[in-house]
Every structure is written in C-alpha cells, then in structure tokens.
Design an enzyme around this catalytic site. Structure first.
Site, mmCIF file in Angstrom:
data_model
loop_
_atom_site.group_PDB
_atom_site.id
_atom_site.type_symbol
_atom_site.label_atom_id
_atom_site.label_comp_id
_atom_site.label_asym_id
_atom_site.label_seq_id
_atom_site.Cartn_x
_atom_site.Cartn_y
_atom_site.Cartn_z
ATOM 1 N N PRO A 207 0.825 -1.215 0.000
ATOM 2 C CG PRO A 207 -0.032 -1.045 2.161
ATOM 3 C CD PRO A 207 0.786 -1.930 1.286
ATOM 4 N NE ARG A 235 -4.366 3.464 -4.360
ATOM 5 C CZ ARG A 235 -5.119 2.495 -4.873
ATOM 6 N NH1 ARG A 235 -4.719 1.820 -5.924
ATOM 7 N NH2 ARG A 235 -6.307 2.218 -4.334
ATOM 8 C CD GLU A 264 -4.017 6.789 -10.400
ATOM 9 O OE1 GLU A 264 -3.113 6.018 -10.724
ATOM 10 O OE2 GLU A 264 -5.134 6.405 -9.992
ATOM 11 C CG HIS A 296 -6.094 2.932 -11.189
ATOM 12 N ND1 HIS A 296 -5.699 3.761 -10.176
ATOM 13 C CD2 HIS A 296 -6.444 1.765 -10.575
ATOM 14 C CE1 HIS A 296 -5.814 3.134 -9.006
ATOM 15 N NE2 HIS A 296 -6.268 1.912 -9.241
HETATM 16 P P1 NAD Z 1 -3.067 -6.215 1.139
HETATM 17 O O1 NAD Z 1 -3.384 -5.337 2.285
HETATM 18 O O2 NAD Z 1 -3.696 -7.576 1.082
HETATM 19 O O3 NAD Z 1 -1.479 -6.418 1.038
HETATM 20 C C1 NAD Z 1 -0.548 -5.396 1.170
HETATM 21 C C2 NAD Z 1 0.738 -6.028 1.717
HETATM 22 O O4 NAD Z 1 1.753 -5.014 1.696
HETATM 23 C C3 NAD Z 1 0.620 -6.533 3.145
HETATM 24 O O5 NAD Z 1 1.037 -7.880 3.229
HETATM 25 C C4 NAD Z 1 1.552 -5.610 3.922
HETATM 26 O O6 NAD Z 1 2.188 -6.269 5.014
HETATM 27 C C5 NAD Z 1 2.550 -5.231 2.848
HETATM 28 N N1 NAD Z 1 3.362 -4.071 3.156
HETATM 29 C C6 NAD Z 1 3.050 -2.995 3.936
HETATM 30 N N2 NAD Z 1 4.113 -2.162 4.008
HETATM 31 C C7 NAD Z 1 5.103 -2.719 3.248
HETATM 32 C C8 NAD Z 1 6.427 -2.327 2.941
HETATM 33 N N3 NAD Z 1 6.961 -1.205 3.422
HETATM 34 N N4 NAD Z 1 7.163 -3.143 2.147
HETATM 35 C C9 NAD Z 1 6.644 -4.293 1.668
HETATM 36 N N5 NAD Z 1 5.391 -4.702 1.937
HETATM 37 C C10 NAD Z 1 4.621 -3.922 2.704
HETATM 38 O O7 NAD Z 1 -3.411 -5.379 -0.159
HETATM 39 P P2 NAD Z 1 -3.743 -5.942 -1.623
HETATM 40 O O8 NAD Z 1 -5.196 -6.240 -1.725
HETATM 41 O O9 NAD Z 1 -2.776 -7.012 -1.980
HETATM 42 O O10 NAD Z 1 -3.486 -4.638 -2.502
HETATM 43 C C11 NAD Z 1 -2.182 -4.109 -2.651
HETATM 44 C C12 NAD Z 1 -2.284 -2.712 -3.241
HETATM 45 O O11 NAD Z 1 -2.760 -2.814 -4.587
HETATM 46 C C13 NAD Z 1 -3.324 -1.827 -2.541
HETATM 47 O O12 NAD Z 1 -2.735 -1.122 -1.475
HETATM 48 C C14 NAD Z 1 -3.787 -0.909 -3.631
HETATM 49 O O13 NAD Z 1 -3.062 0.299 -3.495
HETATM 50 C C15 NAD Z 1 -3.414 -1.620 -4.924
HETATM 51 N N6 NAD Z 1 -4.562 -1.918 -5.785
HETATM 52 C C16 NAD Z 1 -4.502 -1.543 -7.080
HETATM 53 C C17 NAD Z 1 -5.571 -1.834 -7.942
HETATM 54 C C18 NAD Z 1 -5.552 -1.455 -9.391
HETATM 55 O O14 NAD Z 1 -6.624 -1.423 -10.025
HETATM 56 N N7 NAD Z 1 -4.407 -1.207 -9.999
HETATM 57 C C19 NAD Z 1 -6.694 -2.500 -7.430
HETATM 58 C C20 NAD Z 1 -6.695 -2.886 -6.088
HETATM 59 C C21 NAD Z 1 -5.627 -2.594 -5.261
#
Ligand code: NAD
Length: 332
Positions: A207, A235, A264, A296
């Site tokens: 995130p 993001r 964006e 996106h």
């Molecule tokens: P999630 O909460 O399941 O997983 C996020 C992971 O990141 C967690 O395991 C957390 O421990 C880890 N994390 C936190 N800080 C970190 C760091 N400094 N270094 C490494 N890892 C770290 O979230 P998710 O559902 O897997 O989604 C991930 C991201 O994808 C979301 O935060 C969102 O921004 C993005 N997303 C993008 C789209 C898109 O359409 N492109 C859609 C949904 C989500």
C-alpha cells in the site's frame, strides 16, 4: 431508507451497483463528478457517500461532510491513501472499503504488463496490421528461471507470485509480514536491498503509506540489476517519477509497466484525447519505447466489479442497520 451519493460514477459503476442493489432501504444517486473542494456541497442532504480512488477525502472535505451530517463514507476500492482516516475518526464518520475483491484481477494485469513489455505484442499487433512481418526489435526473454521480486505479499502479491511460480520463476519477496502460504511454496523473503539487487523483474504490491511513498527512488533504482523490469499496479506514489525517468534514460531500468501514476488524479478515468496534457513528466514517460502505461484498469474485470458492488452494498446495509464489520470497516 438511507440516501447515498455515488461520486466519480461511470456507466459500469452505475450498472453493477444498480444490479446488486436488491435492498429497498438504500437509495443510490449517481454523479460522474469527482469529489473535491468545489464539488463537496453536492453531498449535502445525503446520509452517506460512495467514492473511488481519486476522490479527495482530506481533512477539509471530511470536516465539511461532518458539518452537513454525512455519516458514512463507503469506499468502493481497497486502497484508502486518499482518505484522512484520523479526521474521519475525529468527526465520527464511519468508513468502509472493499479490502478483498478478486486479487487475481490486478495480479493478472501485472502479468499482462510484464508479458507485453517482454514479448512486445503491442508493437507486433501494429506491425502485422501494416503487413510488416519483420521481427527486428521484438526479441524478448524467457520468464522461466528469471528472478521476480514481489514487494508486498498481501492478497494481490500472493496472486501475482502464484502465477509467476507457475511460469517457473524464482520468487523473492519483501514484506514485514511474510505470507505462510508463499513460504510453504518455497519463496524466499529478503530485505529490500537484496530484492533490488537480485531481481530481473520487480512488481509492487504494497500500500501507499508515508513509509512507502517513493520507496522506488534514485537510491533503490541504482541498487537494481541493470535492465531491470519494474511493474507498478499498486499506487503511483510508491515511485518517484523523476528518478524513474532518469533510470530509463540511463538504461538502468530496461522496462517500465505502470497501471498507476502519482499524479493520475488529473488524468485517469477521463477521455482527454482532445486535451493538451499539461503534465510533462507523464508525457516524457510516454516517449520511451520500453514504457507501457495503462490507466488504472487492474481492478477492471467482470468478477472484480461484481464483488466491489456486492461488498459496497453490504457495507452500506451494515451502516444503515447501525452495524459494522472489522473486516471491511476502517472506523465506526
Ligand atoms: P493487502 O493489504 O492484502 O497487502 C498489502 C501487503 O503489503 C501486506 O502484506 C503488507 O504487510 C505489505 N506491506 C506494507 N508495508 C510494506 C512495505 N513497506 N514493504 C513491503 N510490503 C509492505 O493489499 P492488496 O489487496 O494485496 O493490494 C495491494 C495494493 O494494490 C493496494 O494497497 C492498492 O493500493 C493496490 N490496488 C490496485 C488496484 C488497481 O486497479 N491497480 C486495485 C486494487 C488494489
């Protein structure tokens, strides 16, 4: 009956939210307007609002919403970096989101960026349509046996790692909370430095937080393998755009695939084809032959849209009933 104003609404949002709104106690009103300081007055008279990734939910807007008795914000997305959570808590506005919807939708999009950049199918498509069957410049590399670094192994990172494992990649991961599922499959967790140094492909799935903003910067880029492939479907703010542009110019970055971009909110989700884009950094990125940008759309599959609509409406039902779920409510 609760009245909900749905901001930043496109035809597809209207379609899915209307289709799954079987309840007769939620009145959804749709507007394609993005929520910001100029448009927040539209929310006056509503019990709740429903917003998306580029709607502005900073302390100023939340204070305005609270003053006008808006009691709930239903985010129809997973990430909440655009929301001032402390301010929502302070003003007693409850917030819900859709934390887990089809992680495969984003993971598969990340893989499609990797494969397109690698095998250059976007260029081949145009060439063949012009009867240009030359293969010059289209050479790729085998994914098999390459090292892929996954930063953030939550739902989407795990789904991405699973696909890459199936392709025969070696997987390195970096996450403060390692996934037991992935460890059982033989992936290795390393620090960010080692992940940068050893990976042929790096895919971002953590995130956007204060601590992760610009985690891809001049320093981390210089530690990567020359010619590395960098993919960001998470993001935009995770990447320092200027550093990445320098990395592309020096060829340290060999391929860049983006579904998100730090500025964006000024661009994505709108048809700007007749507009002169003022963002010079974005325009510079588009000039590189080894950069592929999508607007996106990682989340944009039928299955994901179904789940987003169902969970958002479920969250609104809970709010209407004065209830909450720890899984989907960020604050109550
Ligand atoms: P999630 O909460 O399941 O997983 C996020 C992971 O990141 C967690 O395991 C957390 O421990 C880890 N994390 C936190 N800080 C970190 C760091 N400094 N270094 C490494 N890892 C770290 O979230 P998710 O559902 O897997 O989604 C991930 C991201 O994808 C979301 O935060 C969102 O921004 C993005 N997303 C993008 C789209 C898109 O359409 N492109 C859609 C949904 C989500």
């Amino acid at each position: 009956m609760i009245k909900v104003l749905v901001f930043s609404c496109k035809d597809y949002d209207r379609h899915y939210l209307s289709e799954y709104n079987g309840a007769n106690n939620i009145e959804l009103v749709f507007t394609d307007t993005k929520l910001d300081l100029d448009t927040c007055q539209l929310a006056v008279g509503y019990d709740a609002i429903c917003t998306f990734v580029n709607d502005r939910l900073d302390s100023e807007i939340i204070r305005f919403l609270a003053m006008h008795h808006v009691q709930h914000i239903a985010l129809r997305c997973a990430g909440f970096n655009n929301l001032d959570l402390d301010s929502a808590k302070h003003h007693k506005i409850s917030v819900s989101r859709v934390p887990h919807y089809s992680p495969e939708s984003v993971a598969e999009h990340a893989i499609s960026l990797m494969l397109t950049l690698n095998r250059k199918t976007h260029k081949a498509f145009n060439r063949v349509r012009e009867s240009n069957f030359s293969l010059n410049g289209l050479m790729g590399f085998n994914m098999f046996n390459k090292t892929a670094g996954i930063i953030g192994t939550g739902n989407i990172g795990i789904a991405t790692a699973n696909i890459l494992l199936g392709m025969g990649c070696k997987i390195l991961c970096h996450d403060p909370q390692p996934s037991v599922t992935l460890l059982e499959k033989g992936v290795e967790y390393v620090d960010l430095d080692q992940l940068c140094k050893q990976s042929d492909i790096i895919s971002l799935h953590c995130p956007l937080l204060k601590s992760t903003q610009h985690m891809i910067n001049t320093d981390t880029i210089n530690r990567m393998k020359p010619g590395v492939m960098l993919i960001n479907t998470s993001r935009g703010g995770l990447i320092d755009t200027q550093a990445v542009i320098q990395g592309l110019k020096s060829r340290q970055i060999g391929y860049l695939g983006l579904d998100v971009y730090e500025m964006e909110s000024e661009l994505f989700f709108e048809d700007l084809s007749e507009t002169v884009i003022q963002d010079d950094s974005f325009e510079r990125l588009l000039t590189f032959p080894n950069v592929l940008i999508t607007g996106h759309q990682g989340f944009f599959t039928h299955e994901a849209m179904q789940q987003i609509a169902q969970t958002t409406l479920h969250n609104l039902q809970l709010f209407a009933a004065g209830e909450a779920e720890p899984n989907t409510f960020l604050c109550v």
